[in-house]
Design a protein around this motif. Structure first.
Motif, short mmCIF file in Angstrom:
data_model
loop_
_atom_site.label_atom_id
_atom_site.label_comp_id
_atom_site.label_asym_id
_atom_site.label_seq_id
_atom_site.Cartn_x
_atom_site.Cartn_y
_atom_site.Cartn_z
N ARG A 46 0.82 -1.22 0.00
CA ARG A 46 0.00 0.00 0.00
C ARG A 46 0.86 1.27 0.00
NH1 ARG A 46 -5.19 -1.15 3.76
NH2 ARG A 46 -6.42 -0.85 1.91
N ARG A 50 -0.72 8.46 1.93
CA ARG A 50 -2.09 8.30 2.41
C ARG A 50 -2.81 9.64 2.39
NH1 ARG A 50 -0.66 3.82 2.39
NH2 ARG A 50 -1.17 2.07 3.76
N PHE A 51 -4.12 9.56 2.23
CA PHE A 51 -4.98 10.73 2.39
C PHE A 51 -5.54 10.71 3.80
CE2 PHE A 51 -6.07 12.01 -2.08
CZ PHE A 51 -5.34 11.04 -2.73
N THR A 53 -8.13 13.32 6.24
CA THR A 53 -8.81 14.58 6.54
C THR A 53 -8.07 15.28 7.67
OG1 THR A 53 -10.89 13.48 6.05
CG2 THR A 53 -11.04 15.51 7.32
N THR A 66 -6.60 11.95 12.57
CA THR A 66 -7.23 11.00 13.50
C THR A 66 -7.51 9.73 12.72
OG1 THR A 66 -8.22 12.82 14.72
CG2 THR A 66 -9.14 10.63 15.11
N THR A 67 -6.98 8.63 13.22
CA THR A 67 -7.11 7.38 12.46
C THR A 67 -7.18 6.17 13.38
OG1 THR A 67 -6.25 6.18 10.55
CG2 THR A 67 -4.61 7.00 12.12
N ALA A 73 -2.33 -3.50 11.26
CA ALA A 73 -2.23 -2.22 10.53
C ALA A 73 -1.21 -2.32 9.40
CB ALA A 73 -1.82 -1.13 11.50
N SER A 74 -1.42 -1.46 8.41
CA SER A 74 -0.48 -1.36 7.28
C SER A 74 0.88 -0.88 7.80
CB SER A 74 -1.03 -0.35 6.28
OG SER A 74 -1.16 0.91 6.91
N LYS A 77 0.71 2.82 8.69
CA LYS A 77 0.12 3.17 9.99
C LYS A 77 1.07 2.81 11.13
CE LYS A 77 -4.48 4.13 8.99
NZ LYS A 77 -5.77 3.48 9.19
N THR A 117 -14.37 12.47 10.91
CA THR A 117 -13.30 13.48 10.98
C THR A 117 -13.60 14.79 10.25
OG1 THR A 117 -12.07 12.27 9.25
CG2 THR A 117 -11.38 11.92 11.54
N PHE A 220 -13.82 7.22 2.33
CA PHE A 220 -12.61 6.86 3.06
C PHE A 220 -12.11 5.53 2.51
CE2 PHE A 220 -12.47 9.32 7.31
CZ PHE A 220 -12.72 10.50 6.64
N SER A 221 -11.67 5.56 1.25
CA SER A 221 -11.22 4.32 0.61
C SER A 221 -10.11 3.71 1.45
CB SER A 221 -10.70 4.63 -0.79
OG SER A 221 -11.74 5.25 -1.50
N TYR A 223 -10.94 1.45 3.89
CA TYR A 223 -11.67 0.75 4.94
C TYR A 223 -12.79 -0.03 4.28
CZ TYR A 223 -9.49 3.54 8.62
OH TYR A 223 -8.61 4.12 9.48
C1 LIG Z 1 -10.17 12.10 1.15
C2 LIG Z 1 -9.87 11.00 2.16
C3 LIG Z 1 -9.84 11.32 3.50
C4 LIG Z 1 -9.56 10.33 4.45
N1 LIG Z 1 -9.54 10.66 5.78
C5 LIG Z 1 -9.27 9.71 6.69
C6 LIG Z 1 -9.24 10.03 8.09
O1 LIG Z 1 -9.47 11.17 8.52
N2 LIG Z 1 -8.96 9.02 8.95
C7 LIG Z 1 -8.71 7.73 8.53
O2 LIG Z 1 -8.46 6.86 9.37
N3 LIG Z 1 -8.74 7.41 7.23
C8 LIG Z 1 -9.01 8.36 6.30
N4 LIG Z 1 -9.01 8.04 4.97
C9 LIG Z 1 -8.67 6.66 4.57
C10 LIG Z 1 -7.14 6.51 4.62
O3 LIG Z 1 -6.55 7.18 3.53
C11 LIG Z 1 -6.71 5.03 4.57
O4 LIG Z 1 -7.07 4.46 3.33
C12 LIG Z 1 -7.36 4.21 5.68
O5 LIG Z 1 -7.11 4.83 6.92
C13 LIG Z 1 -6.80 2.79 5.69
O6 LIG Z 1 -5.45 2.87 6.04
P1 LIG Z 1 -4.38 1.75 5.67
O7 LIG Z 1 -4.40 1.52 4.21
O8 LIG Z 1 -3.09 2.21 6.23
O9 LIG Z 1 -4.92 0.41 6.33
P2 LIG Z 1 -5.20 -0.01 7.84
O10 LIG Z 1 -6.09 0.98 8.52
O11 LIG Z 1 -3.96 -0.33 8.54
O12 LIG Z 1 -6.09 -1.27 7.54
C14 LIG Z 1 -7.44 -1.05 7.07
C15 LIG Z 1 -8.02 -2.31 6.48
O13 LIG Z 1 -7.35 -2.65 5.27
C16 LIG Z 1 -6.93 -4.00 5.33
N5 LIG Z 1 -5.68 -4.10 4.56
C17 LIG Z 1 -4.45 -3.87 5.02
N6 LIG Z 1 -3.56 -4.03 4.02
C18 LIG Z 1 -4.26 -4.36 2.91
C19 LIG Z 1 -3.91 -4.62 1.55
N7 LIG Z 1 -2.63 -4.62 1.15
N8 LIG Z 1 -4.90 -4.86 0.66
C20 LIG Z 1 -6.19 -4.88 1.06
N9 LIG Z 1 -6.58 -4.64 2.33
C21 LIG Z 1 -5.63 -4.39 3.24
C22 LIG Z 1 -6.77 -4.28 6.80
O14 LIG Z 1 -6.89 -5.65 7.08
C23 LIG Z 1 -7.91 -3.48 7.39
O15 LIG Z 1 -9.13 -4.17 7.36
C24 LIG Z 1 -9.30 9.01 4.02
C25 LIG Z 1 -9.32 8.70 2.65
C26 LIG Z 1 -9.60 9.68 1.73
C27 LIG Z 1 -9.59 9.32 0.27
#
Ligand SMILES: Cc1cc2nc3c(=O)[nH]c(=O)nc-3n(C[C@H](O)[C@H](O)[C@H](O)COP(=O)(O)OP(=O)(O)OC[C@H]3O[C@@H](n4cnc5c(N)ncnc54)[C@H](O)[C@@H]3O)c2cc1C
Length: 226
Positions: A46, A50-51, A53, A66-67, A73-74, A77, A117, A220-221, A223
């Motif tokens: 990944r 990251r994006f 808010t 805030t996350t 976690a990735s 994170k 958020t 919030f792509s 999740y």
């Molecule tokens: C405009 C915008 C604003 C955003 N604002 C926020 C915000 O304020 N707070 C926030 O928390 N997020 C926000 N997000 C989402 C953020 O960008 C991350 O995509 C989200 O937090 C997931 O983080 P992560 O990929 O580090 O995965 P993690 O949070 O560490 O894991 C999330 C999920 O993904 C799964 N996962 C982990 N790795 C993989 C993989 N390689 N392939 C598939 N699934 C996997 C995990 O098992 C878990 O279920 C926002 C996104 C956008 C587009």
């Protein structure tokens, strides 16, 4: 631009806020996001971008992410969580149109979990500016550990026009929950949360006859569900 970490705050359940000082003042509108880059070792697929808010409000000057940090976690994170006070992270922006233009309008804010958020940023800013908060907040969460609940309830206590309904699983935001808001054709619906939730609520609103121009979405792509 560089952001310097000033504080880490554990919040409810597995959520945390990371408070940063920007190297120079950033002008942003509540509800916008930044794109962050954090180089780290053993990066997973990944990657390092990251994006997030900006969950703080413009009057506060600092930038807060805030996350959720879950056990699996990735690598991004984990690297974020391992940052030490005074460590730096790169960010670009601000960007995004998930903002309100005219607080005199009536809004229905629909949040799924961490999707709160942008709304906390907007609501806190309106409160600070002593503007009306013409908002019905429909806030869905998996458990009773509801992020920013105390702060939101405090603001609602001060602003009688600001109303909050919490939907704790298995209670869901369904047609019945939305029905009372469809009579006012000028109401604008804002939806923020994981993709399936945003798509599901959007479909419900379309089915209830709400037009596209009265619906704003923040996906919030990354999740899968609330
Ligand atoms: C405009 C915008 C604003 C955003 N604002 C926020 C915000 O304020 N707070 C926030 O928390 N997020 C926000 N997000 C989402 C953020 O960008 C991350 O995509 C989200 O937090 C997931 O983080 P992560 O990929 O580090 O995965 P993690 O949070 O560490 O894991 C999330 C999920 O993904 C799964 N996962 C982990 N790795 C993989 C993989 N390689 N392939 C598939 N699934 C996997 C995990 O098992 C878990 O279920 C926002 C996104 C956008 C587009």
């Amino acid at each position: 631009m560089k952001l310097t970490l000033k504080a880490k705050k554990p919040l409810v359940s597995n959520t945390k806020s990371f408070v940063f000082k920007p190297e120079k003042n950033i002008n942003w509108t509540a509800g916008q996001y930044l794109i962050y880059s954090l180089s780290h070792k053993s990066q997973d697929l990944r990657g390092k971008m990251r994006f997030f808010t900006i969950s703080s409000s413009p009057f506060q000057k600092h930038i807060t992410i805030t996350t959720k940090i879950i056990k699996t976690a990735s690598s991004f994170k984990r690297a974020l969580d391992n940052l030490k006070i005074e460590d730096q992270i790169e960010a670009k922006g601000p960007d995004g149109d998930f903002v309100i233009d005219n607080p005199k309008k009536h809004f229905v804010f629909i949040a799924g979990g961490i999707g709160i958020t942008p709304f906390i940023s907007i609501i806190r800013q309106l409160n600070f500016e002593k503007k009306p908060i013409n908002v019905n907040l429909l806030y869905a969460n998996k458990t009773n550990a509801v992020l920013f609940k105390k702060e939101l309830d405090g603001i609602a206590w001060e602003h009688k026009e600001f109303k909050i309904n919490y939907y704790i699983s298995p209670k869901r935001i369904d047609e019945n929950a939305l029905a009372e808001f469809i009579k006012n054709k000028k109401t604008v619906f804002y939806i923020s949360g994981p993709d399936p939730m945003v798509d599901g609520i959007t479909k419900l609103l379309f089915d209830l006859g709400i037009s596209e121009e009265n619906i704003k979405q923040d996906y919030f792509s990354g999740y899968k569900k609330i």
